[in-house]
Design an enzyme around this catalytic site. Structure first.
Site, short mmCIF file in Angstrom:
data_model
loop_
_atom_site.label_atom_id
_atom_site.label_comp_id
_atom_site.label_asym_id
_atom_site.label_seq_id
_atom_site.Cartn_x
_atom_site.Cartn_y
_atom_site.Cartn_z
N GLU A 1 10.32 1.05 10.30
CA GLU A 1 11.04 2.04 10.17
C GLU A 1 10.30 3.06 10.38
O GLU A 1 9.50 4.13 9.47
CB GLU A 1 11.66 2.13 8.80
N CYS B 1 13.44 11.25 6.99
CA CYS B 1 13.45 10.47 8.49
C CYS B 1 14.84 10.82 9.15
O CYS B 1 14.91 10.91 10.38
CB CYS B 1 13.16 9.00 8.13
N LYS C 1 0.73 -1.24 0.13
CA LYS C 1 0.06 -0.08 0.08
C LYS C 1 0.77 1.17 -0.04
O LYS C 1 1.61 1.41 0.94
CB LYS C 1 -0.96 0.14 1.26
P1 NAD Z 1 2.43 7.75 8.01
O1 NAD Z 1 2.63 7.17 9.27
O2 NAD Z 1 1.49 8.74 8.08
O3 NAD Z 1 2.04 7.01 6.97
C1 NAD Z 1 2.70 5.93 6.37
C2 NAD Z 1 1.83 4.85 5.81
O4 NAD Z 1 0.93 4.35 6.76
C3 NAD Z 1 1.14 5.34 4.95
O5 NAD Z 1 0.98 4.61 3.67
C4 NAD Z 1 -0.30 5.69 5.44
O6 NAD Z 1 -1.40 5.76 4.58
C5 NAD Z 1 -0.46 4.44 6.45
N1 NAD Z 1 -1.31 4.65 7.49
C6 NAD Z 1 -1.51 5.83 8.16
N2 NAD Z 1 -2.44 5.68 9.02
C7 NAD Z 1 -2.67 4.16 9.18
C8 NAD Z 1 -3.71 3.39 10.04
N3 NAD Z 1 -4.25 4.06 11.13
N4 NAD Z 1 -3.26 2.05 9.85
C9 NAD Z 1 -2.67 1.59 8.84
N5 NAD Z 1 -1.86 2.18 7.93
C10 NAD Z 1 -1.89 3.63 8.28
O7 NAD Z 1 3.73 8.52 7.59
P2 NAD Z 1 4.02 9.71 6.26
O8 NAD Z 1 3.38 10.95 6.96
O9 NAD Z 1 3.59 8.93 5.05
O10 NAD Z 1 5.87 9.45 6.14
C11 NAD Z 1 6.42 10.24 7.14
C12 NAD Z 1 6.91 9.64 8.32
O11 NAD Z 1 7.80 8.50 7.72
C13 NAD Z 1 7.90 10.47 9.13
O12 NAD Z 1 7.72 9.96 10.53
C14 NAD Z 1 9.38 9.73 8.60
O13 NAD Z 1 10.07 9.81 9.75
C15 NAD Z 1 9.15 8.36 8.32
N6 NAD Z 1 10.11 7.59 7.45
C16 NAD Z 1 10.80 6.74 7.99
C17 NAD Z 1 11.97 6.22 7.11
C18 NAD Z 1 12.71 5.12 7.75
O14 NAD Z 1 13.37 4.54 6.97
N7 NAD Z 1 13.13 5.01 9.13
C19 NAD Z 1 12.04 6.56 5.84
C20 NAD Z 1 11.13 7.69 5.32
C21 NAD Z 1 10.09 8.03 6.14
#
Ligand code: NAD
Length: 500
Positions: free
Chosen positions: A268, A303, A192
Site C-alpha cells: 500500500e 496517502c 516493524k
Molecule cells: P517509508 O516508505 O519511508 O517507510 C515505511 C516503512 O518502511 C518504515 O517502517 C520504514 O522503516 C521501512 N523502510 C524504509 N526503508 C526500508 C528499506 N530499505 N527496506 C525495508 N524497509 C524499509 O514511508 P513513510 O515515510 O514511513 O510513510 C509515508 C508513505 O506511506 C507515503 O508515501 C504514504 O503515501 C504511504 N502511505 C500509504 C498508505 C496506503 O494505505 N496506501 C497509508 C499510509 C501511508
C-alpha cells in the site's frame, strides 16, 4: 477516551504516561541483541521522548523463529475461530480501555492533533480489530461442483509467518489494518513500526498478550528500514510481507522477495489524489469543507491526501476563495492543544522536503494564494502553514510528486474529458473525489478514474467494510480493510478425494 479533551486533563494524562521501549518477542519485552538503542523524538518540540531498542537482522530472526514455532504448534493457527475471536475481542476491549494513552502516544511521537488521534485514529484502530475478529467465525469454505465420485474441498489456510512493515503517519491505525486480518486468519506476525513511531505498536503488542494472544504470535521489532525492515523482506522463513509506505520502499520489497524465497508481497503505497469539481457541483461550501479536509487533514501526511484540486474554470475563483477562507480557521500549533486542527510535521528532514516543494511551486510560476512558510520555530517543532497554489499545471513538480505535506495545487479545466485526463495523468492511483450534481456524470467519471477508491460529493476512504488500496504505483497485490483483506492473509488449498 479515559480523559477529557481539554488542556489540563491532557497535560495530566501525559505526565502519567509510561513508554514501552524494548522489542516485544515471544511474549516478552527484550533488549536488542546488540544492546543498541535509538532516540524517538517529539516533533512538536524537537525534544527526545525515549530511547528505543534498535533491532537488526538477528533480532528479526529471533522474532521469526518465535513466530514460526507458535504457528507450527497450532496454538493460534489451529485454534477454533470462535475462540480466536474471543481473544481478539478482548484485545479490542483492552485497546478501548487504554484508548487515551494510545492517542497520546501517537500525538507525542507523530505530531498529530490529539483531537484527531482521540476521535478518529484510535477508535478506527479498535473498530478494525473488532470487525476482523467478529468476521472469523462467519466465513464458510467451499465444496467444488465435482461429480459424485469425488469430493473437492477448497479451503483457505493461514499463510504462516507474516511480516508487517508500516509507516509513521497513522501509527496505531496502520498496525491494526495489518494485524486485524492477519491475526484473525490465524497467522503469526512480526511487525516493524516506522522508526519515528514505535510506541503505540509496542503497547498494542503488550495489550494483545494481556488479552490472551499466545507468546510468539504477535512480535514487534522496532528499528530502521535498511536493517530491520530489509531483514524481514529477505528472511527465508517469512511467508508474506504486508507493507504500507512509500512507493520507493515498496519496490524494495518486491526485490527482496525475488532475491529470497518468493514470499507474497502486498504493498500500500503513495498517492497524488485528484479532487474533481464540476461546474454543477451542488453546494460549493460543502465542496470547500471537504477539499480542506482532503488537502490538510493530518497535515497532508496522508496517502489519500487530495493534493490536486482539478476544478472547472467557471467555479474556480469562487471555490478557491472559499477554501482559503476556511483554511484560515484551521489553527496550527501544539498537537496536544485540542483546539488545533494541524500539528507539526513528522521530522526536520521532512519539513525541509515540504518547504523545498513549496519553493519549487513558486519558481515554476504557480501563484501562492496563502501559506508557504515554516512557523512557530521557537517551539522547536516542525510546523508549516497550510499552503495553496493556484494556476498550477499538471506538469509542475508540485502536481506530479507526492509532497506528503499541507500543500494544495489548484488546476483548472474546461471539459469533462480534460478533467479525467488530468486526473489520470499521474503514476499513482490510490484515491479520488469528484463533485457534481449530475448522476450520470458521477457514474461516468467515477468509472473513468483509475484509482482504488473514488468518493462522490465527499472526501472519504470508505470505512472498515470497504477495501482500500491503489491502482498503478499506489499499490500491489492486495487491499487493506474489509473481508477481502482476510483472503490475502490466507492460502488457497484444494483437497481432492476419490470416493469409493
Ligand atoms: P517509508 O516508505 O519511508 O517507510 C515505511 C516503512 O518502511 C518504515 O517502517 C520504514 O522503516 C521501512 N523502510 C524504509 N526503508 C526500508 C528499506 N530499505 N527496506 C525495508 N524497509 C524499509 O514511508 P513513510 O515515510 O514511513 O510513510 C509515508 C508513505 O506511506 C507515503 O508515501 C504514504 O503515501 C504511504 N502511505 C500509504 C498508505 C496506503 O494505505 N496506501 C497509508 C499510509 C501511508
Amino acid at each position: 477516551m479515559n480523559f477529557k479533551l481539554e488542556s489540563k486533563a491532557i497535560a495530566a494524562a501525559v505526565k502519567k504516561l509510561k513508554f514501552r521501549t524494548q522489542a516485544f518477542i515471544d511474549g516478552k519485552f527484550v533488549k536488542a541483541q546488540s544492546g543498541k538503542t535509538f532516540a524517538t523524538e517529539n516533533p512538536a518540540t524537537g525534544q527526545p521522548l525515549a530511547q528505543i531498542s534498535e533491532c537488526e537482522a538477528r533480532d528479526v530472526d529471533h522474532a521469526v523463529q518465535a513466530a514460526r514455532k507458535a504457528f507450527t504448534s497450532g496454538v493460534w493457527s489451529k485454534m477454533k475461530p470462535a475462540d480466536r475471536k474471543k481473544i481478539l475481542l478482548k484485545f479490542a476491549d483492552l485497546l478501548e480501555t487504554h484508548a487515551g494513552e494510545l492517542a497520546l502516544l501517537d500525538t507525542l511521537e507523530a505530531g498529530k492533533p490529539i483531537g484527531d488521534c482521540a476521535t478518529m485514529d484510535i477508535p478506527d484502530t479498535i473498530l478494525c480489530i473488532r470487525w476482523h475478529a467478529e468476521a472469523i467465525d462467519k466465513i464458510y469454505q467451499h465444496v467444488a461442483p465435482t461429480g459424485p465420485e469425488n469430493l473437492a474441498l477448497i479451503l483457505r489456510e493461514p499463510v504462516g509467518v507474516v511480516g508487517c512493515v508500516v509507516p509513521w503517519n497513522f501509527p496505531a491505525q496502520m498496525v491494526a489494518w495489518k494485524i486485524g486480518p492477519a491475526l484473525a486468519t490465524g497467522n503469526s506476525v512480526v511487525l516493524k513500526p516506522a522508526e519515528l513511531t514505535s510506541l503505540s505498536a509496542l503497547r498494542m503488542a503488550e495489550l494483545a498478550a494481556d488479552a490472551g494472544v499466545p507468546a510468539g504470535v504477535f512480535n514487534v521489532v522496532p528499528g530502521f528500514g535498511e536493517t530491520a525492515g530489509q531483514a524481514i523482506g529477505r528472511h527465508m522463513d517469512v511467508d508474506m510481507v504486508a507493507f504500507t509506505g512509500s512507493t520507493e520502499v515498496g519496490r524494495y520489497f518486491l526485490k527482496y522477495s525475488a532475491e529470497s524465497n518468493l514470499k507474497r508481497i502486498i504493498l500500500e503505497c503513495g498517492g497524488k489524489s485528484p479532487q474533481l469539481v464540476f461546474a454543477d457541483a451542488p453546494d460549493l461550501d460543502n465542496v470547500a469543507s471537504n477539499a480542506v479536509s482532503a488537502a490538510f487533514w493530518n497535515m497532508g501526511e496522508n496517502c489519500s491526501c487530495g493534493s490536486r484540486l482539478i476544478v472547472h474554470k467557471q467555479v474556480k475563483d469562487e471555490l478557491v476563495s472559499k477554501i482559503a477562507k476556511l483554511t484560515k480557521t484551521w489553527k496550527v500549533g501544539d498537537p496536544l492543544d485540542p483546539q488545533n486542527r494541524l500539528g507539526s510535521l513528522i521530522e526536520k528532514p521532512h519539513l525541509e522536503k515540504v518547504l523545498g516543494y513549496i519553493a519549487a511551486g513558486q519558481s515554476a510560476g504557480a501563484k501562492l494564494v496563502m501559506g508557504g512558510r515554516r512557523i512557530l520555530e521557537k517551539s522547536g517543532g516542525y510546523y508549516v502553514e497550510p499552503t495553496i497554489f493556484d494556476n498550477v499545471t499538471n506538469q509542475m513538480k508540485i502536481a506530479r510528486e507526492e509532497i506528503f505535506g499541507p500543500v494544495l495545487s489548484v488546476i483548472s479545466f474546461s471539459t469533462e474529458a480534460e478533467a479525467v485526463a488530468i486526473a489520470n495523468d499521474t503514476d499513482y492511483g490510490l484515491a479520488a473525489s469528484l463533485y457534481t450534481g449530475d448522476l450520470n456524470a458521477a457514474h461516468r467519471v467515477a468509472r473513468a478514474i483509475r484509482a482504488g477508491t473514488v468518493s462522490v460529493n465527499c472526501f472519504s476512504e470508505g470505512d472498515i467494510t470497504t477495501p482500500f488500496g491503489g491502482f498503478k504505483q499506489s499499490g500491489f497485490g492486495g487491499r487493506d480493510k474489509s473481508i477481502w483483506a482476510h483472503e490475502q492473509y490466507t492460502e488457497q488449498k484444494t483437497i481432492w478425494m476419490q470416493l469409493a
